[in-house]
Structures are given as C-alpha cells and as structure tokens.
Design a protein around this motif. Structure first.
Motif, short mmCIF file in Angstrom:
data_model
loop_
_atom_site.label_atom_id
_atom_site.label_comp_id
_atom_site.label_asym_id
_atom_site.label_seq_id
_atom_site.Cartn_x
_atom_site.Cartn_y
_atom_site.Cartn_z
N TRP A 2 -7.59 -2.63 -0.62
CA TRP A 2 -8.65 -2.91 0.36
C TRP A 2 -9.10 -4.37 0.29
O TRP A 2 -9.28 -5.03 1.34
CB TRP A 2 -9.85 -1.99 0.12
CG TRP A 2 -9.67 -0.63 0.72
CD1 TRP A 2 -9.44 0.54 0.05
CD2 TRP A 2 -9.70 -0.30 2.11
NE1 TRP A 2 -9.31 1.59 0.93
CE2 TRP A 2 -9.47 1.10 2.22
CE3 TRP A 2 -9.87 -1.04 3.27
CZ2 TRP A 2 -9.43 1.77 3.44
CZ3 TRP A 2 -9.82 -0.39 4.49
CH2 TRP A 2 -9.61 1.01 4.56
N GLY A 23 -6.47 -6.65 1.75
CA GLY A 23 -6.49 -6.63 3.22
C GLY A 23 -7.66 -7.40 3.79
O GLY A 23 -7.54 -8.11 4.80
N LEU A 24 -8.83 -7.29 3.17
CA LEU A 24 -10.00 -8.02 3.65
C LEU A 24 -9.81 -9.52 3.54
O LEU A 24 -10.13 -10.28 4.47
CB LEU A 24 -11.23 -7.59 2.83
CG LEU A 24 -12.55 -8.30 3.17
CD1 LEU A 24 -12.95 -8.03 4.62
CD2 LEU A 24 -13.65 -7.87 2.21
N ALA A 53 0.83 -1.21 0.00
CA ALA A 53 0.00 0.00 0.00
C ALA A 53 0.86 1.26 0.00
O ALA A 53 0.64 2.19 -0.78
CB ALA A 53 -0.94 -0.01 1.21
N ALA A 93 -6.21 1.49 -4.96
CA ALA A 93 -6.91 1.52 -3.67
C ALA A 93 -7.84 0.31 -3.53
O ALA A 93 -7.89 -0.34 -2.47
CB ALA A 93 -7.69 2.82 -3.53
#
Length: 1498
Positions: A984, A987-988, A550, A980
C-alpha cells in the motif's frame, strides 16, 4: 586454444553427483575453453566473406609494405606455426599410442585455418588501401578475451609440472595474440594511389585507427582547437564526395522522378477503369498512389537512404542485445554474492563482463546514432536541394498560392523536423520489442505473476493513443497558425517602407500577435498532452511494478520478495521505463514529421512551368527570318484559371523593334510571359529562336555585387562591360558607390534607387548578347533625360541592341515613331498591329490611346527612387572615372574594400555593404542569456517548478528505498509479515510521484510558452521600432529565419531540453544518494568521475556552441538564397541560368554541411566517452562489492549495483541535456540581437506640440534642412529652405540623384534631419510623434505595394469609412468595374505584394487609399509612373477633385505632370537650384528649361 591435459577431458566435469562447487568450477573452465576455441573462428568465418566483398567493391588504392604490415605478417606466421605445432603434437602422441580427446586435435586445426584466413585478410586489406580494420580488431579482441580467462584459471590451477609443453604453448599463443591486438589498434600509412580525390582539409576519420573510430577520438583535435581558440571555416573538414549536395540531390531527384512516374502510371490505370469519375484528372495529377502525394516521395527517400538506415538499425539491435545481457549478468552477480562458497575470480569475471557488456552497448549504440545523424544531415541536404529545384520550376499560378515565407518556413522548420524524425522511426517498434523481452525476464523472475503486467499495460494503451491523437490535432493547428504568421511576417518585412510611411506598425503588430496567440494556444495544449503522455507511461511502469509485486507476494503464499527478485526486476523495469517513455516521444516526433512531410509533398506537387509551352531553339535566327512567333495562342496563368490572352497571332522577324502598348490590365506583361513559356498554354503554339534576355517590369537584382549582377554567371569582358554600363547610364552611379563595381547592392537592391535597379536589370540583359530581348516597360522608372539616353543608346534603332529582336512593352508613347512595329492590346487580345504610320492611318486603338494621352510626344515615366537610395547622395554627380572598369575584381568571398572590411557590422557608413548573416560569437553562452530566459519565464514559476521536481524525486527515492526494505524483510514460514503494508505504501508513493511529475513537466512547458510569448513580442517590437535604414541593410531572409527557425527553437526545443535537464539532474541526485548511502566507498570513484565529466563538458561546450552558431548563420544564407531565387525565378528561367543557380545553392548547402558534420561528430564524441567513463563506475561498484563480500548482504549489493547502472546514463544525459540546452540558448541570444540596435523616434509622445486638429492649414516650411542617409556619409540634401503655403500645389523635379525623394523621406521622418528642420503649421515635426506625423501626411509612393489582407483593409485599414465611400474612391481612380469583377469584391484577399494585380492597378489602388485618408498634406512620389498617359490625366483630375484644398507636393520626372502646379522646385546636387511658376522657369531658360527640352515639351 585447447591443449592436452586440460580438466575438460575428464569425466568428472559432467558428473552430477560431484559436489556443486567443484562441478561448477570445472564447468565454468570448460565453457571458457570451448568459447575461446570456437567463438573467434566463428566470428571471422561469418563476417570474413562479407568483408572481402565489401573491400573488393570499395577499394581505395593500395598500401606500401610498411613496418606495421610486416610486423602483422611476422606475428601472424608465428601464430600459424604455433597452431601447426599444436596439431602435430597430438598426432605424434597418437602415433605413440597415447589416446587424445577429439577437441585436442580439432581446436588447433580450427585456429590454424582461421589464422590463415586472418593473414589473407591482412594481405587483401593492403592491396585495397584499408588503413585500419574493424573486423580484424574484433577478431583479435575475441582471441584475447576468452583464452585470457582460461589461461588465468590454468595458471592458478598450479599443474604446470604435469604438462609444461601445454602451458608454454598456451602462454606463447596468448602473447602473440595480444601483440596482434595491439598492432590492430594502430593505423597504417595512407594509400599510395588514392582513388578518391585529395581534399584540402580531409576528415581525419579515414586515417584513424579502429578504436579511434569507435570512440570518435579522431575528432579530439578539432574539439581542442575549438576550446583554445575561435573556430573559423577553414578549420572545418572538407566534405566527403558522398556528403555533397550535388551527389545527394541528384540521387533523390532521380528516384523522385522515377517514383512519381510510377505513381502516375498506376493512377492512370485506375483512372481508365473509372473514367466516368469527375475527379479522375485531378487524381492523376495531385493524388498519386492511393490518394496522397506522400507515397512517391517516401518511396524515393527510402530507395536512396535505406542502406544507411538499415545499417544503423542493425547497430542498434546489437546494442540492445548487450543491453539485455546486463540484467542477466546482474542476476548472476547477485547469485554469486549470495553464495559464500564461490571463488572470488568468478565475481571479478562477472564484474568485467558487466563492464564489457555496458561498453559494447555504448559503442554500438553510438555508432547507430552516428550513422543516423549522418543520414539526417544527408536527408536535409537532399530535401533542401529538391525544394530549391522545385522553386526554379514553379508556375506563376503556383507562386500566387505560395508565399516566399511559406518556402522559408518549409526549409527552416518542416525539412528540419522531417530529417530529425529519422532518429525516432525505430522508436515506433523497438520499444515494443524491449517490452516483450522485459516481460520475458519478469516471467523468469516472478513466474505467472508477470502476466498481470500485460493486463495493466494493455489497459493503458487506449488512453495513450487517445492522447496522441488529440496531440496530433493540436500540432496540425499550430503548424497552420505558424504558416499564417510566417506569411504575414514576411509580407510585413517586405512592405515595411509602406507601413512606416503610413504609420501602420501597431495595426500589423496586433495582427501578428493575434495569430501568435492562437499558435501558442495550440502549442500549450499540445505540450500539456505531451506531458500527460509521458506521465501516463511512467504511471504504467509503476503500476506494472505494483501489480506484479503485489500479486507475486500476496497470491502465492510461498513467494517472498528477495534481493535478486527486487533489484533485477528494478533493472528490468528501468529498461521498460525507458521504452515506455521513448515510445510517446517517438510518436510525438513522427506525428510532427508526418505533418511536415505532407506539407513538403504538397509543395513538391505544385504546378510547374510547362517546358513545352514555348519551343526555344538555341541557334540564332538569320536576319529577316521570323524568329519569334505565336500562332492561335490562348494562355492562362494556371490550368484552372480563366484565359488571360485570347487567340494571339504574332510574328516578329529577326532584328525587329516591336512595341507593345495598351491600357492598364490589357495583358502586355502576360504576352511576354507567354513568350517565355511562363503561362499555361491552352491552345496554339509558341516558338522563339536564339538566346533570350528578359527585363521584368519590377526589377529583380541579387544580393551580390554590381559586376556579378550585370555579368550574371557569364565570363567577365571588361570592354563590353564598360560599354554596357555607359549605355545604361550607370557609369556615374558606379563611381559614387563605395566599392565601385564590387559594391554589394543589398537584398532586393535595397541600397539602390528604383531607377538604378531598373537600369541594372537592363544592363544584365544587354550584357548577355542575346538574340531576342523581352523588355517589360524598362523606361517607366527613368526620368526623361535618362530614359531618352537609355532608349537611344540601348533599345533604339542605333543602340547596342540593334540587329537583335526587341519586344518592348511601354507606356512611353513618344518612342512609337522610332519602332518598327506596334502591337496594341486590349482585354487580352491583339486589336491591331502594324507600323506607326499604318496605325495612324487606320485611326483605331492606337489613335485612341494617343488622344487619351493628349500629348503623343509626352515624356516618359519617372524615376522611382527609394527614400534612402544611393542615387540621392549629396554633392554633384561624380566625375567619370574610367579606371573603375580596369580594376581587377576581388577574389570570391572578398568583394568589399579594405575600408569596408574594417567597418563595424552595424555601421551604416557603407551603402553598398549589406549586414552580415549574423556575427558568430565564440565560447559558451553567457549566464545572462540563461537569466534572461528564466526572467521571461518568471522567477516565481521557476522556484515553484524546482519545488515540484524536488517533491516528485523525493517520492521516487522513498519508493525505491521502501522497496529495498520490503525485499529485506525476514521470511518466516515462507512468508513476509508486512507484505500488505509494504504494498500500500509503495503504491501511494508511486501515485504521489506521478502527480508531481505531471505538475513539474506542465510547469516547465507553461513557463516555456510564457517565455516564448515574451521573447517573440520583444523581437517583433525591436524589429518594428528599427528605422527604415535597418531594413535596407538587413536581408529579409535573415529576419524570417529569426522569426521561424530561431523562434521554433525557443518555442519547442528549449522547454523540452529544460524539462529533460531537470528530470535527469534530480534523478542524478537520487541515484548518487542511493549509491553513497549503501556503498560509501563508491564516492571515491564518483568524485573523480564527476571531475572528468566536468572536463569533458568544458572541452565540448565551447566548440559545440560555436558550431551551432556557425550552422545557424550558414543556414540563414541558404534560406536567403532560396527566397531570392523564388522572387526572381522567371528571370533565371528566361536566362536559362538554372544550372548556375543550382550550383550556388549546392555550394551554400555544402558550407552548412561542413559545419553540421563536425557538430554531430562532437555530440557522439561526448556521448561515447562519457558513457565509457560511466561504465567504469559500474565496474568500481561491482569490484568494491566483491572485495567486501564478507561484510555485505546481497540486498545492499543489489541496491548499489543497480543504482550504479542507472548513474552511468543519468550522468551522461545530464551533461547532454545541459549542452543541448546551452546550444539551444543560442537562439535566445540571437532573437535578442536587435535589442541593442538603434531605434527610431517614439511613435507617440505623452506631450505633443501639435494639438488636434493638426495640421488644420497644411503650411510647410523647410529651414536650412539637411539630411544624410546613414551616419558618416556626406549630406544627401543640404541647405534647403523654402515655404509651401496652405493649399498650394508644388512640383519637385530634377535629375536622378538630385534629392527629390529625400525631401519626402525627411518630411515623414523616415530619415532624421542632420541639420535644420521642418515645420508644419508652425510646429517642428521633430516634436511630434512619428505616428501622429505620418497619420497626418499622406504619401503615394513610387513603388505600389499592397499589404497582405483584403482589398478593403488595404483601402481603409482602420475601418473609418463605409462601403459607399470606398466605391466612390474606386470610381474616381477608374477601378470600380475591375473590383466589382473580383471574387468577394472589397473582401478579395490580395496575395503577397498584390502580385495577382498589375503594377498599374496596384498604383491606382494606392491612389484610392490616399483619397480616403483626406489629410491636409499629400505627397505624390512618382505616383503615375506605372500607368499610361491617358490614365494619368484621369488620376490628375481625381486628385484635383479630392485634394483641391490640400497642400500637395508632387515629385515627378514627367514635366507635363507639374505644368499645372502653382510653383515648381528644381533640385540639383541636393539643393534647390530654381523655384517659381512653370512659366517663369521656362522664361529663365535655366535647368528647368533644359529638362523641358529633353522631355519634348518645347
């Protein structure tokens, strides 16, 4: 080697203006040329001197000039001549005026000197007996690799015509080097004169070639043999001298003594500096080196094993160097795939280097594992020997604080965990090194963005350390509960006869299960914390990847994710993942090892017997001289306990027969212990001359044959043995044994009666031909006839021991007129001493004892038969067979008759045959065992666990695939458009995987604990429900090993192995899916590879499981021997037989080592060969990518190769995890061994024929009752019919083996009736539950036993009475004052077997327990054998008061005890010979009359 005309000599090589591909090609070729010229010589010149020093110190003889040696020398000299030629040619050209580059002359010169050194090493190796050289193998390998690459390039350049001499020289040199390499793969003949002794079945490692040693192929023959047939002990290799227990223990013991002395000297200095401290003395003895005993032991272990550990660590460091070369090579390979201009040979070279790096990593890593596994084996043997030697010197005070179960648990659990921790010590620091290198790689790939990873990682460290600390706390709690359970279980198993006689099984099972519940509760918390620790490190790896990606893509606009960054980073993070997963596991293991290490060190610091307590001289004392003296002696059981003997002054001349008498608890046994040096001497001196023989009050015999028990490590003298056995009245008993002298007596003599054990113990002492005999009441367990025979033929003035010094502790006062001197003890002091006439004239303490007995010439103690003693065998006493003494003893390990050998394992036909240590099964563990374990876990939980693993693995696959999509996103104006969103979702998916991973691991561990609880309950139930004969045939040490080591495997190892198997299996599925999706061609290699893997596993598992079972069975023998020695250490020290027992312990441990070593070699064979095969998959994937370079993008190639790098170890760990799980499943198989053994009748019946209150009268009727101890044996009791009226007191007498105790066993259904039956109040007892029956009948056994717990619990297990009733019962048995003086009084905790009390005191407590039960039927099985006659009169009075209205069966050898009975039954040959009142029987002048004459009553 370099030659003229090579392109490296031109200036264009380093010209930066040259086009890149050409410059890159020239630079690569020059690099390979330089590496080929310098790397092999540097390797040999660095290692050569060290190698010369090593073989100089470790010579093995010398080798003859074999054809192999001659071929090596011929090729070597050819290489030297070629190098000389390559030096001479440039010199000649220089003379011709042709300039030459310096390297053209330097490189051949360096090779010339190095080749000369290599030939010198070959010659020295022959002189020193080296059959295969690893150093030269590596040298010739390096000489092949680098020149081969440059030679191929040179051949492809097509400039042969420009310099043919150079090309021919290079090709010839390479050919000769390859030939030398091939020869280095072979092994030479064995040395002509070996310095090491030739072993019977030597380990083939010494005669294996170097490749065979590196890949462990030398073990293949054993694995193939184990696959094709059942392995036997003779199939296993002999131990090398450095692996024997004798060598290992002597080294560790020497260093342990030295470090302990150093620590004490250091503590003494500190004590002198702070001499005012009140704990200075305690610090000096217990807390050396800074306050904990672990320091000296740790230092001693380090001094002995540091070299092996450091060498293994060096191998691991080298393996890690190759481990981290893989990501760099992958980076270069992806760079090659992204540049279409680079030639294909570079891709092939990089693929080969990937294979080479992975292969070398495998070889060095497995050598590391092998060396540390061997170190584990050696450390375990050394620590076991150290513990055993400590057992031999433990003081009586230390023995009271340490139960035999603690020692067995120490060996089976703590020593094992401590040795296992060696493998994980490097895991405390090496993962940190891996993390640092990984961060360095990340910095090179991603720049400053990698710094954010350090913040995330360090932020999670406190959480992990907190989890580890809490886990350590719960681990210690679990070990404490495990110790309590082991101690209680061991005590229950040893007192099972008493427990079953009273019907107490359920109460004690409840106590064990309550402790077990607390133990599993601590284990459950510990494993959940362990799961959290693993997941936390997994989350930290995911967070590192998320944050780094990131920051790298979002913060700097010019940074975009590409294939190299993504997949090389993934490869680095996979190494980081292993490091972070390995670190908590190592911490977990080291925490366990530290707890075990502290327990071991504490045990080794327990108080020892002071060798200076008694001065013993080996020289015999002349007749008439004082041979045994005590001057002003004050003694205590330990340094911190009150004195038990005060101001003792005793002088015993040589040849004197000294009797020691006194009331119960006066200190008679303590006096003998003081003479033996067993007690702590507070004041005075003790001296004894000549050899000493000791007969303890409670007979101790070994689990071996009769003849070995009697000879006790001495040379067999058959005439003397015959005299000893006849004098000790053992001749008829030996005739009745199945194998005669060679009959096995069982653990603790379980196949013998109490009288036989005592006579066997006495025979052992007599056979020794000692100068001084210490006899602790040996007549107490003998009937009047046998006791008189033994005293007359052995102890008395004209017995075998005449002329020797005999100190006899006795309650048989009628023998006192025949002794030379009498010592009367009271309250730990000598009240008077003198001859019998002198003491009678004084009218002192002796007269008081005689008056208290009322019958100075009364009979002796009675025999203590066990209910199943072989002395109760049916039929008459066998006729004397003198030939039993002239039979030659069988060979060692073959002491059973042929008929016994053919008997099945659990066949109880042979009374002298103990159960084996565990029948070794062969082949693989059956699927039924796995199903039984899963059934114990619960099938719903199993399905739920699989679902959780599937979910978390799906999340993991999606996360990796999502990252590949992220890397393939197109870059527009230096940026990726969906960064982005990609971050996300990445990460989820990582968070979902972490949650699923914790849930799946927790489910496995919770299910494992559930299965452990159920399997333990079943094992405990199966053992407790076994009949009493099972405990007589099965060694307690074996049962303790089941409850400790095997259950520890079920508790800890199986859940861990199952969790690892599921993790790696689902990871394998993920990797296979990824590889086949990207590169379908790889499936062509994966399928054959999996077939080979299956073949390797099948070959390995059958052998490994057999070795696992053999190892477990052999270690049970070690534990049993340690437990046996712990109980008889006083006898061993008295006979000064420590050296023989140590040798036996070492032999048993060596037998275990012979199994352990092939097992660890088989493990390494599997791991090495599987990883080498897996490394081939990496090469296949890379070569497929090279061949398909034009059709593949770099991203897809990176995804394929990085996945292939993972599948190598994943496949290997799947096989290893499955194999380890199957090996551990052997413990499930073993703990279910007793599920099919015969069980006794139900404890309770749903419909009972007896209605409460039963029995309300106490009438007993025997109807044609017959009984045999074991199936197929003759009837021990037959045709017995008589009736006992309610409230009648009936005495049962008879000679040894008449069947008296068998009647009591039959009444309690300890043995079931073979014919006829018994009725109580008209109810047949076979229609009554066992607990119902045994709770209504009270027995006071002949062997007084206290169960573990408080005195109050021993008196009133079910808490049915108040304290006032208990005190009244104690008053009745004359123990109120004694119990009131104990700490805690009724709550005083008894040690195992009640060893802190005298035998007489324990018997009185058993009597008090019987008084409190208040049943209608009372059986006294020689209840007064261990007390003096005066106390017996008081006991008889108490029985008369409490059981006046009860039916009493009094089994006795003291006929004076039955003279007040209403009726007496005289047993003979298993039948009732006479019946009537004492007066009637005396008037008949039959068998009872003759017994009365022998007892001195008439």
């Amino acid at each position: 080697m370099s030659a003229l005309g090579e392109p490296c000599a031109g200036p264009g090589t380093w010209n930066q203006t040259e086009p890149e591909p050409a410059a890159f090609h020239q630079l690569s070729l020059c690099f390979l040329k330089a590496a080929g010229a310098w790397v092999p010589p540097l390797y040999l010149w660095v290692l050569g001197p060290f190698y010369l020093l090593y073989i100089h110190r470790h010579g093995r003889g010398y080798l003859r000039m074999s054809p192999l040696f001659k071929a090596k020398m011929v090729l070597g000299f050819a290489l030297i001549l070629l190098c000389i030629f390559n030096v001479v040619v440039p010199l000649w050209r220089i003379q011709q005026g042709k300039p030459q580059a310096p390297n053209v002359l330097i490189h051949p010169t360096v090779w010339l000197t190095t080749m000369s050194l290599a030939m010198f090493l070959v010659h020295v190796e022959r002189k020193k007996g080296i059959q295969a050289s690893g150093v030269l193998f590596g040298y010739w390998l390096l000489c092949c690799l680098f020149p081969a690459a440059s030679t191929v390039q040179q051949a492809l350049s097509g400039d042969f015509q420009s310099d043919p001499l150079c090309h021919l020289s290079t090709y010839l040199c390479l050919s000769l080097v390859v030939a030398e390499f091939v020869l280095s793969c072979l092994v030479d003949q064995p040395p002509f004169f070996r310095k090491d002794p030739q072993l019977a079945n030597p380990c083939p490692e010494a005669g294996a070639s170097f490749p065979s040693k590196a890949a462990f192929w030398w073990a293949s023959r054993l694995l193939w043999r184990g696959y094709r047939k059942s392995l036997r002990p003779e199939d296993l290799w002999s131990l090398e001298p450095e692996n024997t227990s004798e060598a290992l223990v002597s080294q560790l013991e020497r260093e342990w003594t030295r470090t302990r002395s150093e620590a004490r000297r250091g503590t003494s200095v500190l004590t002198r500096r702070d001499h005012k401290s009140p704990v200075a003395g305690e610090l000096e003895t217990l807390l050396p080196q800074g306050g904990h005993p672990r320091g000296p032991l740790l230092k001693a272990i380090w001094r002995v094993f540091c070299c092996s550990f450091l060498l293994g660590t060096l191998s691991l460091v080298i393996a890690d160097a190759f481990r981290f070369a893989v990501p760099k090579l992958l980076s270069l390979f992806l760079e090659f795939m992204g540049d279409p201009q680079l030639p294909a040979w570079q891709g092939s070279l990089l693929a080969g280097l990937l294979l080479l790096s992975a292969g070398l990593q495998t070889l060095f890593e497995q050598q590391h594992m092998f060396r540390l596994k061997v170190l584990q084996m050696r450390l375990r043997a050394a620590l076991t020997g150290l513990v055993y030697r400590k057992v031999l010197v433990l003081s009586p005070g230390a023995r009271k604080s340490t139960a035999v179960g603690d020692v067995v648990n120490l060996l089976s659990v703590d020593v094992q965990r401590l040795s296992d921790s060696v493998l994980y010590l490097n895991g405390l620091w090496l993962p940190l090194f891996w993390i640092c290198v990984c961060f360095t790689y990340l910095w090179q790939l991603l720049g400053p963005s990698a710094l954010t990873a350090i913040i995330v990682f360090l932020g999670l460290l406190p959480l992990n350390f907190f989890i580890s600390k809490k886990k350590s706390h719960h681990q210690e709690e679990q070990m404490r509960q495990k110790d309590s359970r082991a101690r209680l279980t061991g005590s229950i198993l040893r007192t099972m006869s008493t427990i079953k006689s009273h019907g107490w099984e359920e109460a004690f099972l409840e106590r064990v299960l309550r402790i077990r519940g607390q133990e599993l509760g601590a284990l459950r918390t510990s494993t959940l914390l362990f799961s959290a620790s693993l997941v936390s490190f997994q989350v930290s790896t995911f967070l590192v990847a998320l944050v780094v990606f990131a920051v790298h893509t979002l913060v700097a606009e010019e940074n975009a994710m590409d294939a190299e960054k993504a997949f090389v980073t993934l490869t680095v993070l996979s190494i980081l993942n292993k490091a972070q997963a390995f670190l908590p596991f190592c911490i977990h293991c080291v925490v366990q090892a530290r707890v075990s290490f502290d327990r071991l060190a504490t045990f080794l610091y327990l108080e020892e017997v002071d060798p200076g307590s008694a001065a013993r001289s080996p020289s015999r004392c002349p007749p008439g001289k004082s041979c045994t003296t005590i001057q002003d002696g004050t003694f205590a059981w330990s340094q911190d306990s009150p004195p038990c003997l005060h101001r003792i002054n005793l002088t015993v001349p040589q040849g004197c027969l000294l009797a020691v008498v006194g009331p119960v608890g006066a200190g008679k046994s303590s006096l003998l212990s003081a003479l033996l040096g067993e007690l702590s001497k507070l004041e005075g001196s003790v001296s004894i001359q000549g050899p000493v023989a000791y007969v303890p009050q409670e007979a101790w015999v070994q689990n071996t044959s009769v003849v070995e028990n009697v000879c006790f490590r001495q040379k067999l003298d058959l005439p003397w043995l015959e005299r000893v056995l006849e004098a000790c009245a053992l001749g008829p008993d030996v005739d009745s044994f199945p194998a005669g002298l060679h009959t096995q007596v069982g653990e603790q003599g379980m196949n013998l009666s109490g009288g036989q054990k005592q006579r066997l113990s006495l025979a052992r002492a007599v056979y020794r031909k000692a100068s001084t005999y210490l006899l602790d009441d040996p007549l107490a367990a003998l009937d009047a006839h046998v006791g008189q025979h033994v005293f007359t033929r052995v102890i008395g003035p004209h017995g075998l021991l005449q002329g020797t010094t005999r100190i006899l502790v006795t309650h048989a006062l009628h023998v006192l007129p025949l002794v030379d001197q009498i010592v009367v003890l009271a309250d730990g002091g000598i009240t008077e001493m003198g001859s019998y006439e002198e003491l009678l004239h004084r009218k002192g303490a002796l007269v008081a004892l005689l008056e208290g007995a009322k019958q100075p010439g009364g009979g002796e103690g009675g025999e203590a038969e066990t209910a199943s003693g072989t002395s109760d065998a049916g039929g008459g006493r066998p006729e004397h067979r003198p030939e039993r003494f002239i039979k030659s003893p069988p060979r060692r390990g073959n002491v059973l008759s042929e008929a016994q050998k053919k008997a099945p394992l659990d066949d109880a036909e042979w009374g002298g045959q103990p159960i084996q240590e565990g029948s070794v099964r062969y082949g693989r563990v059956k699927a039924a065992m796995h199903l039984s374990y899963l059934r114990a876990m619960g099938f719903p939980l199993c399905i739920y666990t699989l679902f959780l693993f599937l979910c978390q693995q799906v999340a993991s696959f999606c996360r990796g695939y999502w990252l590949s999509l992220w890397a393939d996103d197109p870059v527009v104006d230096g940026q990726q458009m969906q960064t982005a969103l990609r971050g996300w979702i990445f990460g989820l998916l990582g968070c979902l995987q972490a949650i699923g991973l914790f849930a799946s691991m927790a489910a496995v561990f919770v299910g494992g604990i559930q299965a452990s609880s159920l399997l333990f309950r079943r094992l405990l139930w199966d053992v407790a429900r076994s009949p009493i004969g099972f405990f007589e045939r099965t060694p307690v040490g074996k049962l303790l090993n089941y409850f400790s080591k095997e259950m520890d495997t079920v508790d800890v190892e199986i859940p861990e192995k199952l969790q690892a198997l599921l993790t790696y299996t689902f990871g394998l599925l993920e990797v296979c899916l990824a590889v086949t999706t990207v590169t379908p061609l790889a499936i062509v290699a994966i399928l054959p590879l999996m077939l080979l893997y299956a073949g390797f596993q099948s070959l390995y598992v059958a052998t490994s499981c057999q070795l696992r079972r053999m190892e477990s069975a052999s270690y049970s023998s070690v534990c049993s021997h340690v437990a046996e020695t712990f109980q008889g250490s006083a006898v061993v020290r008295a006979f000064q037989a420590q050296r023989h027992f140590v040798a036996q312990s070492d032999a048993l441990m060596d037998a275990n080592q012979r199994v352990s070593f092939p097992r660890l070699v088989a493990d390494r064979w599997l791991a090495t060969n599987l990883e080498l095969l897996g490394n081939g998959l990496v090469f296949v994937a890379a070569m497929c990518a090279v061949l398909s370079k034009a059709h593949l993008r770099a991203g897809l190639v990176g995804f394929s190769v990085s996945a292939a790098l993972q599948v190598t170890q994943t496949l290997q760990w799947v096989v290893r995890s499955w194999t380890d799980l199957e090996n551990s499943m052997v413990s499930v198989e073993r703990v279910q061994d007793y599920a099919q053994t015969p069980k006794e009748a139900p404890w309770t019946l749903p419909t009972c024929a007896a209605r409460p209150p039963w029995p309300h009268e106490g009438q007993i009727e025997f109807r044609n009752f017959g009984l045999r101890h074991w199936p197929k044996l003759p009837l021990a009791v037959q045709g017995v019919s008589f009736q006992v009226h309610a409230g009648e007191k009936v005495g049962i007498v008879g000679r040894t083996g008449a069947g008296k105790s068998s009647l009591a066993g039959g009444l309690l259904r300890l043995q079931e009736a073979a014919e006829g039956g018994i009725w109580i109040d008209g109810v047949p007892i076979d229609q009554v539950g066992l607990h119902t029956l045994r709770s209504r009948v009270t027995i006071i056994p002949q062997d007084p036993v206290l169960v573990p717990g408080s005195l109050r619990m021993n008196l009133d297990l079910w808490h049915e009475h108040g304290d006032d009733v208990l005190w009244a019962a104690l008053e009745s048995v004359q123990l109120r004052a004694f119990v009131a003086s104990l700490p805690g009084q009724l709550q005083y905790e008894c040690v195992e077997h009640g060893d802190d009390l005298s035998v007489g005191q324990k018997q009185l407590l058993c009597l008090a327990r019987a008084l409190l039960r208040k049943t209608q039927i009372l059986i006294l099985d020689e209840a007064t054998a261990s007390v003096d006659l005066g106390t017996e009169v008081q006991m008889q009075a108490a029985l008369g008061d409490w059981f006046a209205q009860c039916t009493v069966l009094l089994i006795a050898h003291r006929l004076s005890s039955v003279m007040d009975c209403a009726r007496v039954l005289v047993m003979d040959n298993g039948q009732v010979a006479e019946s009537g009142s004492p007066a009637e029987l005396l008037s008949q002048k039959g068998l009872f009359y003759r017994l009365a004459q022998e007892s001195g009553l008439i």
